[in-house]
Design a protein around this motif. Sequence first.
Motif, PDB file in Angstrom:
ATOM      1  N   ARG A  30     -26.938  28.988   7.767  1.00 21.23           N
ATOM      2  CA  ARG A  30     -27.772  27.787   7.856  1.00 21.23           C
ATOM      3  C   ARG A  30     -26.939  26.613   8.342  1.00 21.23           C
ATOM      4  NH1 ARG A  30     -32.010  26.816   3.256  1.00 21.23           N
ATOM      5  NH2 ARG A  30     -33.616  27.888   4.428  1.00 21.23           N
ATOM      6  N   MET A  31     -27.552  25.778   9.205  1.00 20.22           N
ATOM      7  CA  MET A  31     -26.859  24.575   9.689  1.00 20.22           C
ATOM      8  C   MET A  31     -27.151  23.425   8.739  1.00 20.22           C
ATOM      9  SD  MET A  31     -27.370  24.596  13.825  1.00 20.22           S
ATOM     10  CE  MET A  31     -26.633  23.006  14.019  1.00 20.22           C
ATOM     11  N   SER A  32     -26.162  22.642   8.490  1.00 19.64           N
ATOM     12  CA  SER A  32     -26.350  21.480   7.622  1.00 19.64           C
ATOM     13  C   SER A  32     -27.063  20.374   8.400  1.00 19.64           C
ATOM     14  CB  SER A  32     -24.997  20.982   7.123  1.00 19.64           C
ATOM     15  OG  SER A  32     -24.262  20.450   8.194  1.00 19.64           O
ATOM     16  N   ARG A  33     -27.521  19.392   7.675  1.00 18.19           N
ATOM     17  CA  ARG A  33     -28.180  18.255   8.325  1.00 18.19           C
ATOM     18  C   ARG A  33     -27.235  17.529   9.257  1.00 18.19           C
ATOM     19  NH1 ARG A  33     -31.893  15.275   3.866  1.00 18.19           N
ATOM     20  NH2 ARG A  33     -33.077  17.140   3.422  1.00 18.19           N
ATOM     21  N   ARG A  34     -26.001  17.421   8.838  1.00 23.53           N
ATOM     22  CA  ARG A  34     -25.008  16.742   9.674  1.00 23.53           C
ATOM     23  C   ARG A  34     -24.871  17.436  11.027  1.00 23.53           C
ATOM     24  NH1 ARG A  34     -20.054  15.566   5.843  1.00 23.53           N
ATOM     25  NH2 ARG A  34     -21.218  14.036   4.693  1.00 23.53           N
ATOM     26  N   ALA A  35     -24.864  18.737  11.014  1.00 23.56           N
ATOM     27  CA  ALA A  35     -24.739  19.498  12.264  1.00 23.56           C
ATOM     28  C   ALA A  35     -25.963  19.276  13.151  1.00 23.56           C
ATOM     29  CB  ALA A  35     -24.548  20.980  11.964  1.00 23.56           C
ATOM     30  N   TRP A  36     -27.166  19.274  12.567  1.00 23.74           N
ATOM     31  CA  TRP A  36     -28.372  19.015  13.345  1.00 23.74           C
ATOM     32  C   TRP A  36     -28.353  17.611  13.945  1.00 23.74           C
ATOM     33  CZ3 TRP A  36     -31.468  22.366  15.325  1.00 23.74           C
ATOM     34  CH2 TRP A  36     -31.692  23.586  14.693  1.00 23.74           C
ATOM     35  N   VAL A  37     -27.990  16.623  13.165  1.00 27.73           N
ATOM     36  CA  VAL A  37     -27.936  15.235  13.646  1.00 27.73           C
ATOM     37  C   VAL A  37     -26.894  15.105  14.756  1.00 27.73           C
ATOM     38  CG1 VAL A  37     -27.346  12.871  12.993  1.00 27.73           C
ATOM     39  CG2 VAL A  37     -28.834  14.236  11.518  1.00 27.73           C
ATOM     40  N   ALA A  38     -25.746  15.744  14.569  1.00 28.01           N
ATOM     41  CA  ALA A  38     -24.708  15.676  15.601  1.00 28.01           C
ATOM     42  C   ALA A  38     -25.181  16.341  16.899  1.00 28.01           C
ATOM     43  CB  ALA A  38     -23.429  16.337  15.096  1.00 28.01           C
ATOM     44  N   ALA A  39     -25.829  17.498  16.777  1.00 27.22           N
ATOM     45  CA  ALA A  39     -26.344  18.184  17.968  1.00 27.22           C
ATOM     46  C   ALA A  39     -27.401  17.337  18.664  1.00 27.22           C
ATOM     47  CB  ALA A  39     -26.911  19.550  17.579  1.00 27.22           C
ATOM     48  N   TRP A  40     -28.287  16.710  17.887  1.00 30.61           N
ATOM     49  CA  TRP A  40     -29.325  15.847  18.446  1.00 30.61           C
ATOM     50  C   TRP A  40     -28.706  14.642  19.163  1.00 30.61           C
ATOM     51  CZ3 TRP A  40     -30.865  10.801  17.189  1.00 30.61           C
ATOM     52  CH2 TRP A  40     -32.078  10.403  17.737  1.00 30.61           C
ATOM     53  N   ALA A  41     -27.688  14.028  18.560  1.00 29.67           N
ATOM     54  CA  ALA A  41     -27.022  12.868  19.159  1.00 29.67           C
ATOM     55  C   ALA A  41     -26.335  13.252  20.469  1.00 29.67           C
ATOM     56  CB  ALA A  41     -26.016  12.277  18.175  1.00 29.67           C
ATOM     57  N   VAL A  42     -25.709  14.421  20.501  1.00 30.07           N
ATOM     58  CA  VAL A  42     -25.040  14.878  21.732  1.00 30.07           C
ATOM     59  C   VAL A  42     -26.067  15.101  22.837  1.00 30.07           C
ATOM     60  CG1 VAL A  42     -23.773  16.822  22.752  1.00 30.07           C
ATOM     61  CG2 VAL A  42     -23.012  15.830  20.593  1.00 30.07           C
ATOM     62  N   LEU A  43     -27.186  15.730  22.510  1.00 35.49           N
ATOM     63  CA  LEU A  43     -28.231  15.949  23.515  1.00 35.49           C
ATOM     64  C   LEU A  43     -28.824  14.633  24.021  1.00 35.49           C
ATOM     65  CD1 LEU A  43     -30.094  19.054  22.063  1.00 35.49           C
ATOM     66  CD2 LEU A  43     -28.656  18.944  24.096  1.00 35.49           C
ATOM     67  N   CYS A  44     -29.029  13.675  23.120  1.00 38.04           N
ATOM     68  CA  CYS A  44     -29.551  12.361  23.536  1.00 38.04           C
ATOM     69  C   CYS A  44     -28.569  11.649  24.454  1.00 38.04           C
ATOM     70  CB  CYS A  44     -29.851  11.493  22.318  1.00 38.04           C
ATOM     71  SG  CYS A  44     -31.326  12.017  21.446  1.00 38.04           S
ATOM     72  N   ALA A  45     -27.295  11.676  24.111  1.00 34.69           N
ATOM     73  CA  ALA A  45     -26.279  11.030  24.940  1.00 34.69           C
ATOM     74  C   ALA A  45     -26.208  11.691  26.318  1.00 34.69           C
ATOM     75  CB  ALA A  45     -24.919  11.091  24.240  1.00 34.69           C
ATOM     76  N   ALA A  46     -26.304  13.019  26.349  1.00 35.89           N
ATOM     77  CA  ALA A  46     -26.279  13.725  27.638  1.00 35.89           C
ATOM     78  C   ALA A  46     -27.507  13.358  28.469  1.00 35.89           C
ATOM     79  CB  ALA A  46     -26.215  15.227  27.402  1.00 35.89           C
ATOM     80  N   GLY A  47     -28.656  13.259  27.826  1.00 33.52           N
ATOM     81  CA  GLY A  47     -29.877  12.868  28.546  1.00 33.52           C
ATOM     82  C   GLY A  47     -29.797  11.460  29.090  1.00 33.52           C
ATOM     83  N   LEU A  48     -29.277  10.531  28.299  1.00 32.28           N
ATOM     84  CA  LEU A  48     -29.125   9.150  28.765  1.00 32.28           C
ATOM     85  C   LEU A  48     -28.129   9.060  29.924  1.00 32.28           C
ATOM     86  CD1 LEU A  48     -29.135   7.157  25.420  1.00 32.28           C
ATOM     87  CD2 LEU A  48     -30.859   7.114  27.218  1.00 32.28           C
ATOM     88  N   ALA A  49     -27.025   9.795  29.815  1.00 31.24           N
ATOM     89  CA  ALA A  49     -26.035   9.780  30.897  1.00 31.24           C
ATOM     90  C   ALA A  49     -26.634  10.344  32.177  1.00 31.24           C
ATOM     91  CB  ALA A  49     -24.801  10.583  30.480  1.00 31.24           C
TER      92      ALA A  49
END
Length: 97
Positions: free
Chosen positions: A6-25
């Motif tokens: 199971r992935m922790s919440r921190r891992a999900w939030v970090a993955a979401w933040a990385v995807l958002c940053a990649a999309g913005l870039a």
Amino acid sequence: MPKPRRMSRRAWVAAWAVLCAAGLAATVQLNASSVADPQPEKSVSAECAELIADFETQLAKAEQEGKGDGVLAFSRVQVDTEDDCRADIRNHFRGDQ
């Protein structure tokens, strides 16, 4: 059969933040590459340039006499022909040039 990890919440939030940053870039890069090229300046025909110069002279004369309220210009060529100067005159006195 092993249990899935199971992935922790921190891992999900970090993955979401990385995807958002990649999309913005990617969005910034696409917007920067799609900037419209400046349109080349259209040349004014000799007859239109002569008319514009004549109107400028009349306007300067009217301003010297204190009657510089505006310009009413009439073109001496047929409408909707290649030599029609209406657009050139309009662009010149609107300041588009």
